[in-house]
Motif scaffolding. Structure first.
Motif, short mmCIF file in Angstrom:
data_model
loop_
_atom_site.label_atom_id
_atom_site.label_comp_id
_atom_site.label_asym_id
_atom_site.label_seq_id
_atom_site.Cartn_x
_atom_site.Cartn_y
_atom_site.Cartn_z
N ARG A 26 0.99 -1.10 -0.13
CA ARG A 26 -0.06 -0.03 0.01
C ARG A 26 0.65 1.33 0.01
N ASP A 27 1.82 1.28 1.14
CA ASP A 27 2.83 2.39 1.06
C ASP A 27 3.40 2.58 -0.41
N LEU A 28 3.95 1.46 -0.90
CA LEU A 28 5.03 1.76 -2.15
C LEU A 28 4.09 2.15 -3.11
N ALA A 29 2.83 1.74 -3.41
CA ALA A 29 1.91 1.85 -4.42
C ALA A 29 1.60 3.63 -4.35
N ALA A 30 1.38 4.07 -3.00
CA ALA A 30 1.09 5.46 -3.03
C ALA A 30 2.44 6.12 -3.31
N ARG A 31 3.63 5.82 -2.70
CA ARG A 31 4.78 6.47 -3.25
C ARG A 31 4.94 6.66 -4.48
N PHE A 32 4.70 5.60 -5.39
CA PHE A 32 5.02 5.79 -6.82
C PHE A 32 3.81 6.14 -7.68
N LEU A 35 1.91 -2.35 -9.12
CA LEU A 35 2.99 -2.40 -8.37
C LEU A 35 3.33 -3.95 -8.24
N ARG A 36 2.23 -4.68 -8.04
CA ARG A 36 2.59 -6.22 -7.69
C ARG A 36 3.22 -6.84 -8.97
N GLN A 37 2.82 -6.50 -9.99
CA GLN A 37 3.45 -7.08 -11.53
C GLN A 37 4.92 -6.57 -11.36
N ALA A 38 5.26 -5.37 -11.03
CA ALA A 38 6.47 -5.00 -11.22
C ALA A 38 7.62 -5.51 -10.33
N LEU A 39 6.74 -5.78 -8.90
CA LEU A 39 7.64 -6.59 -7.82
C LEU A 39 7.72 -8.21 -8.30
N GLU A 40 6.90 -8.64 -9.10
CA GLU A 40 7.06 -10.00 -9.53
C GLU A 40 8.24 -10.02 -10.61
#
Lengths: 255, 255
Positions: free
Chosen positions: B39-45, B52-57
């Protein structure tokens, strides 16, 4: 550590679904057949779509399913065995052969880790030869070969471009007298340019084969080849044409 | 085919985010550091969580991130090079060595494709030796070695169990006089039993190395080894200890 009972391991819900789906693929679907859409599949198996999607991703990783742009999800044929040669004399001498097709050669800076392996200054441009590899009419790999100018001192006289220039660089490299090579294989995701040539989406899982070509005095060239992980099985043999003839999956009983 | 301009390739949104995240990992995070939650990462970017989840994968596929049970997502150390031997005399003779630790040996039916490779009746039980491989204190691979009774005719007298029995089977196999081997490497997903030993979740991406051990008269044994794809880079060398020393990623500029 010694026990390997499945019962003692917590299995996520999608894992069970994957097993069920795998059996359905064997019994109800033919190679190349398009799967029903996610909504219908989720309804058929009584699962949430997120669970279904995870199971489909697993089956794609294992090479059972293929996602194709504009087509959908299809049942994959068995993976193709692609020989990764361990004979140094074969690679550059075989530039006109079946395996690798030279595409072009440019002059550009190598990525820093590759420059370090080559022992060149990262700011020094090197020859970058692009090749593609076809097997059974399908592009299975895209490769960049990084060749420092010092490995091909006679090349500057050549004015050609495209495949002709690529062949010329490889021929000069071959003349250097390669004495050996080492390789690494690791999991990666396709860069946009590789993905295009492999007919995949950027980010698709690939097997990255990095090869260092060696002479008596050091590293003459480094290549980074990107193989489709969905359709390829890389083979390494010290016994010629012998090849493992199965797909490494546990036995599946047709129902 | 000849053009490789990035501009001409359609890049999904998560691909751009992946590049941005990758740079952030270099500049703002240390190896082993735990990432903020999604949640925090998605907000930050400024992106959707699905993106976000796809990018992390992607970053996990490329070995930049590790998802660890009970810990979260951490910045991964560089992958460890693990040598996959091409010297047949080293493997079974080295059962007490550092590389592979025998765990146990059972008698069970081999999966059908492996029985076919061994040339045994699928209904005939074979010895199944389980080994694990540790590198730098971490389990990097789990392996099953399938050995038909005919390859180890003197074994029946042995009453031991666990690692002792596993060593006995491998020692008898070694006595047979192996003359060569061939291998394949492909992408797979961890079975539950392997996942447990590798400290991964079932379905985690693995590199599956299938090896056929050959004598003058045929296939003496088949092994299926499952290497962690997140932490391992498999190395194949014909030049001894030489090893490629970079991580195959394009150059990343620290900002």
């Amino acid at each position: 550590m010694g026990t390997t009972q499945l019962e003692s391991v917590q299995e996520p819900k999608y894992w069970h679904l994957k097993t069920v789906l795998s059996e359905a693929l064997d019994s109800d679907f033919a190679v190349g057949e398009i799967l029903p859409n996610e909504r219908d599949l989720a309804a058929r198996f009584g699962v949430a779509r997120a669970t279904l999607r995870q199971a489909l991703e697993q089956l794609e990783l294992e090479g059972r399913l293929q996602r194709r742009r504009g087509v959908g999800t299809t049942v994959a044929p068995p993976r193709v065995g692609v020989a990764v040669s361990t004979a140094p004399h074969e690679w550059a001498g075989d530039v006109g052969g079946e395996a690798w097709q030279p595409v072009d050669s440019t002059v550009a800076k190598a990525p820093a880790p590759i420059a370090a392996t080559l022992g060149t200054d990262p700011a020094e441009p090197v020859h970058v030869v692009r090749r593609i590899r076809e097997t059974q009419g399908q592009v299975v790999a895209a490769e960049l070969v990084y060749v420092p100018g010092s490995s091909v001192p006679d090349l500057s006289a050549i004015e050609a471009s495209g495949p002709v220039r690529a062949r010329a660089v490889l021929r000069e490299l071959h003349r250097l007298g390669l004495q050996g090579q080492d390789r690494s294989v690791e999991l990666g995701s396709a860069r946009a340019d590789d993905a295009k040539e492999l007919d995949r989406l950027p980010g698709a899982p690939v097997l990255v084969v990095t090869t260092r070509y060696l002479t008596a005095v050091g590293t003459a060239a480094v290549s980074v080849a990107t193989y489709r992980a969905d359709t390829c099985r890389l083979t390494f043999g010290d016994s010629g044409a012998l090849e493992i003839s199965h797909d490494d999956q546990p036995e599946r009983q047709a129902s």
